[in-house]
Design an enzyme around this catalytic site. Structure first.
Site, short mmCIF file in Angstrom:
data_model
loop_
_atom_site.label_atom_id
_atom_site.label_comp_id
_atom_site.label_asym_id
_atom_site.label_seq_id
_atom_site.Cartn_x
_atom_site.Cartn_y
_atom_site.Cartn_z
N ASP A 83 26.18 -46.62 18.55
CA ASP A 83 27.11 -47.42 19.33
C ASP A 83 26.41 -48.01 20.55
O ASP A 83 26.58 -49.19 20.86
CB ASP A 83 28.32 -46.58 19.75
CG ASP A 83 29.34 -47.38 20.54
OD1 ASP A 83 29.90 -48.35 19.98
OD2 ASP A 83 29.56 -47.06 21.72
N GLU A 85 29.66 -53.94 11.31
CA GLU A 85 29.66 -52.66 10.60
C GLU A 85 28.95 -52.81 9.25
O GLU A 85 28.13 -51.97 8.87
CB GLU A 85 31.08 -52.13 10.40
CG GLU A 85 31.82 -51.79 11.67
CD GLU A 85 31.41 -50.47 12.32
OE1 GLU A 85 30.51 -49.78 11.82
OE2 GLU A 85 32.02 -50.13 13.36
N ASP A 96 26.49 -48.13 13.20
CA ASP A 96 27.67 -48.54 13.95
C ASP A 96 27.55 -50.02 14.27
O ASP A 96 26.45 -50.57 14.35
CB ASP A 96 27.84 -47.74 15.24
CG ASP A 96 29.27 -47.80 15.79
OD1 ASP A 96 30.19 -48.13 15.01
OD2 ASP A 96 29.46 -47.53 16.97
N GLY A 97 28.70 -50.66 14.44
CA GLY A 97 28.77 -52.06 14.83
C GLY A 97 29.65 -52.19 16.05
O GLY A 97 30.50 -51.34 16.31
N ASP A 137 31.31 -44.63 11.12
CA ASP A 137 32.69 -44.46 11.57
C ASP A 137 33.58 -45.57 11.01
O ASP A 137 34.74 -45.68 11.36
CB ASP A 137 32.78 -44.40 13.10
CG ASP A 137 32.32 -45.67 13.80
OD1 ASP A 137 32.04 -46.67 13.12
OD2 ASP A 137 32.25 -45.65 15.04
N HIS A 177 33.41 -42.46 18.49
CA HIS A 177 33.60 -42.11 19.90
C HIS A 177 34.14 -40.69 20.06
O HIS A 177 35.00 -40.42 20.89
CB HIS A 177 34.51 -43.13 20.59
CG HIS A 177 34.05 -44.53 20.38
ND1 HIS A 177 32.95 -45.07 21.02
CD2 HIS A 177 34.52 -45.50 19.57
CE1 HIS A 177 32.78 -46.31 20.61
NE2 HIS A 177 33.71 -46.60 19.74
#
Length: 164
Positions: free
Chosen positions: A148, A59, A19-20, A81, A138
């Site tokens: 995250d 990302e 995740d970024g 994601d 999320h």
């Protein structure tokens, strides 16, 4: 001649969760990665970031950083994601490469955004047998939530340093 196939080691299977995050876009950003080797149960977390970056760059950097950790050719499932990274890797990149890393914008050609990162990712993807699994961000996915947290922690740390 002896059977050489008995000496071949199986290709390891690895999962890379990524995740970024960015505080502002552009702004201070971070990325988080969990590297998991399911057959041994070993897991490694790491993160990083940039003072001035974008969410898409983070990302991409997360996936790049995860793949860079691999010391040998592997079968890899990247769980992200980021539709941008997954779709870019699987659908858009082949055309960008054919078109000398350019993309169509209306009737003209434009350079691919984040070209350096895409090129680096491309060279890493060529070393491994990679599949992408895109998940909703999320949404309570434990590894995605942890990635995250790692990304946001790093971005906040950079933001706080720049506020000094």
């Amino acid at each position: 001649m002896p059977d050489q196939s008995a000496k071949l080691e199986p290709v390891p299977f690895v999962q890379i969760f990524t995740d970024g995050a960015c505080r502002g876009n552009p702004g201070p950003g971070g990325w988080g990665v969990i590297l998991r080797h399911p057959s041994t149960g070993t897991e490694k977390e790491f993160s990083g970031g940039e003072v001035e970056t974008t969410n898409n760059q983070m990302e991409l950097q997360a996936v790049i950083s995860g793949l860079k950790q691999l010391t040998r050719n592997s079968r890899v499932e990247i769980i992200t994601d980021s539709v941008y990274v997954a779709k870019g890797s699987l659908e858009w990149m082949p055309n960008w490469k054919k078109n000398d890393w350019r993309r169509r914008e209306g009737k003209s050609w434009k350079p691919v955004k984040n070209e350096e990162l895409w090129r680096e990712l491309d060279s890493l993807l060529e070393r491994h047998d990679v599949s992408f699994t895109t998940i909703k961000g999320h949404s309570g996915h434990p590894e995605n939530e942890r990635c995250d947290e790692l990304a946001v922690e790093y971005a906040v740390k950079l933001q706080n340093q720049s506020d000094l």
